[in-house]
Scaffold this motif. Structure first.
Motif, PDB file in Angstrom:
ATOM      1  N   ALA A  51       0.639  -1.261  -0.232  1.00  0.00           N
ATOM      2  CA  ALA A  51      -0.057   0.029   0.103  1.00  0.00           C
ATOM      3  C   ALA A  51       1.066   1.152   0.001  1.00  0.00           C
ATOM      4  CB  ALA A  51      -0.833  -0.032   1.241  1.00  0.00           C
ATOM      5  N   ALA A  52       2.102   1.239   0.846  1.00  0.00           N
ATOM      6  CA  ALA A  52       2.850   2.388   0.803  1.00  0.00           C
ATOM      7  C   ALA A  52       3.435   2.708  -0.644  1.00  0.00           C
ATOM      8  CB  ALA A  52       4.003   2.255   1.513  1.00  0.00           C
ATOM      9  N   GLY A  53       3.593   1.541  -1.397  1.00  0.00           N
ATOM     10  CA  GLY A  53       4.298   1.767  -2.556  1.00  0.00           C
ATOM     11  C   GLY A  53       3.303   2.291  -3.836  1.00  0.00           C
ATOM     12  N   ILE A  54       1.992   1.693  -3.654  1.00  0.00           N
ATOM     13  CA  ILE A  54       0.871   2.138  -4.533  1.00  0.00           C
ATOM     14  C   ILE A  54       0.404   3.507  -4.328  1.00  0.00           C
ATOM     15  CG2 ILE A  54      -1.404   1.452  -4.948  1.00  0.00           C
ATOM     16  CD1 ILE A  54      -0.777  -1.501  -4.680  1.00  0.00           C
ATOM     17  N   GLY A  55       0.213   3.908  -2.905  1.00  0.00           N
ATOM     18  CA  GLY A  55      -0.150   5.091  -2.469  1.00  0.00           C
ATOM     19  C   GLY A  55      -1.647   5.189  -2.048  1.00  0.00           C
ATOM     20  N   TYR A  56      -1.939   5.402  -0.883  1.00  0.00           N
ATOM     21  CA  TYR A  56      -3.501   5.304  -0.341  1.00  0.00           C
ATOM     22  C   TYR A  56      -4.198   6.368  -1.133  1.00  0.00           C
ATOM     23  CZ  TYR A  56      -1.832   2.539   3.570  1.00  0.00           C
ATOM     24  OH  TYR A  56      -1.291   1.425   4.479  1.00  0.00           O
ATOM     25  N   PRO A  57      -5.456   6.298  -1.139  1.00  0.00           N
ATOM     26  CA  PRO A  57      -6.202   5.176  -0.683  1.00  0.00           C
ATOM     27  C   PRO A  57      -6.093   3.974  -1.615  1.00  0.00           C
ATOM     28  CG  PRO A  57      -7.674   6.517  -1.528  1.00  0.00           C
ATOM     29  CD  PRO A  57      -6.376   7.366  -1.837  1.00  0.00           C
ATOM     30  N   VAL A  58      -6.302   2.659  -0.943  1.00  0.00           N
ATOM     31  CA  VAL A  58      -6.128   1.359  -1.829  1.00  0.00           C
ATOM     32  C   VAL A  58      -7.428   0.730  -1.507  1.00  0.00           C
ATOM     33  CG1 VAL A  58      -3.536   1.398  -1.744  1.00  0.00           C
ATOM     34  CG2 VAL A  58      -5.101   0.279   0.151  1.00  0.00           C
ATOM     35  N   VAL A  59      -7.604  -0.502  -2.403  1.00  0.00           N
ATOM     36  CA  VAL A  59      -8.547  -1.231  -2.355  1.00  0.00           C
ATOM     37  C   VAL A  59      -8.022  -2.668  -1.794  1.00  0.00           C
ATOM     38  CG1 VAL A  59      -8.558  -1.956  -4.494  1.00  0.00           C
ATOM     39  CG2 VAL A  59     -10.554  -2.449  -3.297  1.00  0.00           C
ATOM     40  N   ALA A  60      -8.580  -3.359  -0.872  1.00  0.00           N
ATOM     41  CA  ALA A  60      -7.995  -4.896  -0.526  1.00  0.00           C
ATOM     42  C   ALA A  60      -9.173  -5.744  -0.824  1.00  0.00           C
ATOM     43  CB  ALA A  60      -7.679  -4.824   1.057  1.00  0.00           C
ATOM     44  N   LYS A  61      -8.789  -6.821  -1.211  1.00  0.00           N
ATOM     45  CA  LYS A  61      -9.674  -8.038  -1.621  1.00  0.00           C
ATOM     46  C   LYS A  61      -8.961  -9.301  -1.199  1.00  0.00           C
ATOM     47  CE  LYS A  61      -9.626  -6.532  -5.836  1.00  0.00           C
ATOM     48  NZ  LYS A  61      -9.556  -6.262  -7.298  1.00  0.00           N
ATOM     49  N   VAL A  62      -9.957 -10.212  -0.522  1.00  0.00           N
ATOM     50  CA  VAL A  62      -9.239 -11.372   0.164  1.00  0.00           C
ATOM     51  C   VAL A  62      -8.944 -12.334  -1.003  1.00  0.00           C
ATOM     52  CG1 VAL A  62     -11.744 -12.546   0.129  1.00  0.00           C
ATOM     53  CG2 VAL A  62      -9.971 -13.087   1.629  1.00  0.00           C
ATOM     54  N   VAL A  63      -8.063 -12.969  -0.882  1.00  0.00           N
ATOM     55  CA  VAL A  63      -7.699 -14.203  -1.692  1.00  0.00           C
ATOM     56  C   VAL A  63      -7.728 -15.553  -0.886  1.00  0.00           C
ATOM     57  CG1 VAL A  63      -5.882 -15.335  -2.879  1.00  0.00           C
ATOM     58  CG2 VAL A  63      -5.721 -12.526  -2.620  1.00  0.00           C
ATOM     59  N   SER A  64      -8.682 -16.515  -1.452  1.00  0.00           N
ATOM     60  CA  SER A  64      -8.932 -17.547  -1.041  1.00  0.00           C
ATOM     61  C   SER A  64      -9.680 -18.654  -2.053  1.00  0.00           C
ATOM     62  CB  SER A  64      -9.863 -17.473   0.151  1.00  0.00           C
ATOM     63  OG  SER A  64     -10.548 -18.980   0.484  1.00  0.00           O
ATOM     64  N   PRO A  65      -9.089 -20.017  -2.111  1.00  0.00           N
ATOM     65  CA  PRO A  65      -9.601 -20.830  -2.929  1.00  0.00           C
ATOM     66  C   PRO A  65     -11.095 -21.207  -2.803  1.00  0.00           C
ATOM     67  CG  PRO A  65      -8.020 -21.756  -1.698  1.00  0.00           C
ATOM     68  CD  PRO A  65      -7.895 -20.537  -1.311  1.00  0.00           C
ATOM     69  N   LYS A  66     -11.622 -20.815  -1.399  1.00  0.00           N
ATOM     70  CA  LYS A  66     -12.729 -21.088  -1.014  1.00  0.00           C
ATOM     71  C   LYS A  66     -13.963 -19.859  -1.234  1.00  0.00           C
ATOM     72  CE  LYS A  66     -11.367 -24.629   2.238  1.00  0.00           C
ATOM     73  NZ  LYS A  66     -11.602 -25.193   3.754  1.00  0.00           N
ATOM     74  N   VAL A  67     -13.170 -18.654  -1.636  1.00  0.00           N
ATOM     75  CA  VAL A  67     -14.146 -17.674  -1.804  1.00  0.00           C
ATOM     76  C   VAL A  67     -14.037 -17.272  -3.303  1.00  0.00           C
ATOM     77  CG1 VAL A  67     -14.536 -15.430  -1.169  1.00  0.00           C
ATOM     78  CG2 VAL A  67     -13.918 -17.098   0.484  1.00  0.00           C
ATOM     79  N   MET A  68     -14.990 -17.538  -4.441  1.00  0.00           N
ATOM     80  CA  MET A  68     -14.666 -17.083  -5.455  1.00  0.00           C
ATOM     81  C   MET A  68     -15.596 -15.743  -5.691  1.00  0.00           C
ATOM     82  SD  MET A  68     -16.312 -18.900  -9.152  1.00  0.00           S
ATOM     83  CE  MET A  68     -15.033 -20.218  -9.082  1.00  0.00           C
ATOM     84  N   HIS A  69     -16.595 -15.570  -4.935  1.00  0.00           N
ATOM     85  CA  HIS A  69     -17.413 -14.512  -4.870  1.00  0.00           C
ATOM     86  C   HIS A  69     -17.211 -13.734  -3.700  1.00  0.00           C
ATOM     87  CE1 HIS A  69     -19.407 -16.109  -8.399  1.00  0.00           C
ATOM     88  NE2 HIS A  69     -19.692 -17.273  -7.717  1.00  0.00           N
ATOM     89  N   LYS A  70     -16.228 -12.855  -3.809  1.00  0.00           N
ATOM     90  CA  LYS A  70     -15.693 -11.966  -2.706  1.00  0.00           C
ATOM     91  C   LYS A  70     -16.866 -11.293  -1.929  1.00  0.00           C
ATOM     92  CE  LYS A  70     -12.506 -10.361  -5.070  1.00  0.00           C
ATOM     93  NZ  LYS A  70     -12.759 -11.303  -6.396  1.00  0.00           N
ATOM     94  N   SER A  71     -17.730 -10.561  -2.672  1.00  0.00           N
ATOM     95  CA  SER A  71     -18.608  -9.777  -2.214  1.00  0.00           C
ATOM     96  C   SER A  71     -19.570 -10.412  -1.231  1.00  0.00           C
ATOM     97  CB  SER A  71     -19.423  -8.823  -3.190  1.00  0.00           C
ATOM     98  OG  SER A  71     -20.031  -9.710  -3.898  1.00  0.00           O
ATOM     99  N   ASP A  72     -19.700 -11.924  -1.486  1.00  0.00           N
ATOM    100  CA  ASP A  72     -20.858 -12.343  -0.500  1.00  0.00           C
ATOM    101  C   ASP A  72     -20.298 -12.613   0.884  1.00  0.00           C
ATOM    102  OD1 ASP A  72     -22.209 -12.819  -2.592  1.00  0.00           O
ATOM    103  OD2 ASP A  72     -21.718 -14.974  -3.317  1.00  0.00           O
ATOM    104  N   VAL A  73     -19.236 -12.601   1.152  1.00  0.00           N
ATOM    105  CA  VAL A  73     -18.358 -12.709   2.334  1.00  0.00           C
ATOM    106  C   VAL A  73     -17.809 -11.577   2.911  1.00  0.00           C
ATOM    107  CG1 VAL A  73     -17.967 -15.291   2.069  1.00  0.00           C
ATOM    108  CG2 VAL A  73     -16.189 -13.634   1.440  1.00  0.00           C
TER     109      VAL A  73
END
Length: 227
Positions: A51-73
């Motif tokens: 995030a420091a390299g990209i610059g705030y604000p940032v977006v974060a999204k979970v990575v999980s092979p059990k979560v295809m539809h991230k918005s559902d969780v």
């Protein structure tokens, strides 16, 4: 011809049946499809550094092979303003099933589009372009063409959209960069053709288009079942 990087990404995803988002973004980037600046962080420290390299604000999204539809969780958090907030989001995501880190990416702006591809058993690869955003299911404003696309096909798809004026300039809103959108669509069509029967579908939603650029914010690649 597919690069070794893309072949390796697809091979590594076989066990899941779909490509985890950071790898999907890496695949698209290797194919010349514009994606945001991003990093796959597997620790809070890595997330902070990214995030420091990209610059705030940032977006974060979970990575999980059990979560295809991230918005559902509730696995997507846009507009993270600082490192303390990012640490809190990372902690929350880490409690989700199959947690394997987070994607930390730059925030994008512009008109939201949806782009996709489906391998039809009869017609082969079919490409979709539509007006995206929170009301995409309500308006169902999309156009489809068989791949491979040419520039005139993209122009025709845009003309067919009921909301096309949102892209070409409307009531004081600037037009999006149509040449960049066309470039993106053609690069996407090319990689879909090259992937061929390795995939079942690809969803790019949303794609943000501004007067400056068109960039894929989120990508989901579902692999074809192995025979």
């Amino acid at each position: 011809m597919l690069s070794a990087e893309i072949v390796d990404i697809i091979a590594a995803a076989r066990d899941h049946g779909w490509v985890l988002e950071p790898e999907a973004l890496r695949l698209l980037r290797a194919a010349g499809v514009p994606v945001p600046r991003f990093a796959w962080a597997t620790s809070e420290t890595q997330a902070r550094e990214a995030a420091a390299g990209i610059g705030y604000p940032v977006v974060a999204k979970v990575v999980s092979p059990k979560v295809m539809h991230k918005s559902d969780v509730q696995g997507v958090q846009p507009g993270i303003p600082d490192a303390e907030s990012l640490a809190s989001v990372y902690d929350r995501f880490s409690r989700l099933p199959g947690f394997d880190g987070v994607v930390v990416a730059e925030m994008l702006s512009g008109r939201e589009l949806i782009v996709g591809a489906k391998i039809d058993f009869q017609f082969g690869p079919v490409i979709l372009l539509g007006i995206g955003g929170t009301a995409v299911e309500i308006y169902n404003d999309t156009a489809t063409r068989m791949a491979p696309l040419k520039a005139r096909d993209v122009e025709s798809m845009l003309t067919c959209l009921r909301g096309s004026r949102l892209l070409t300039g409307y009531r004081g809103f600037a037009a999006v960069n149509i040449p960049k959108l066309t470039e993106m669509m053609l690069a996407f069509s090319d990689v879909v053709m090259e992937l061929g029967d390795r995939i079942d579908s690809i969803d790019l939603n949303p794609v943000f288009c501004s007067p400056e650029r068109c960039t894929v914010a989120d990508a989901r690649i579902v692999l074809a079942p192995q025979g």
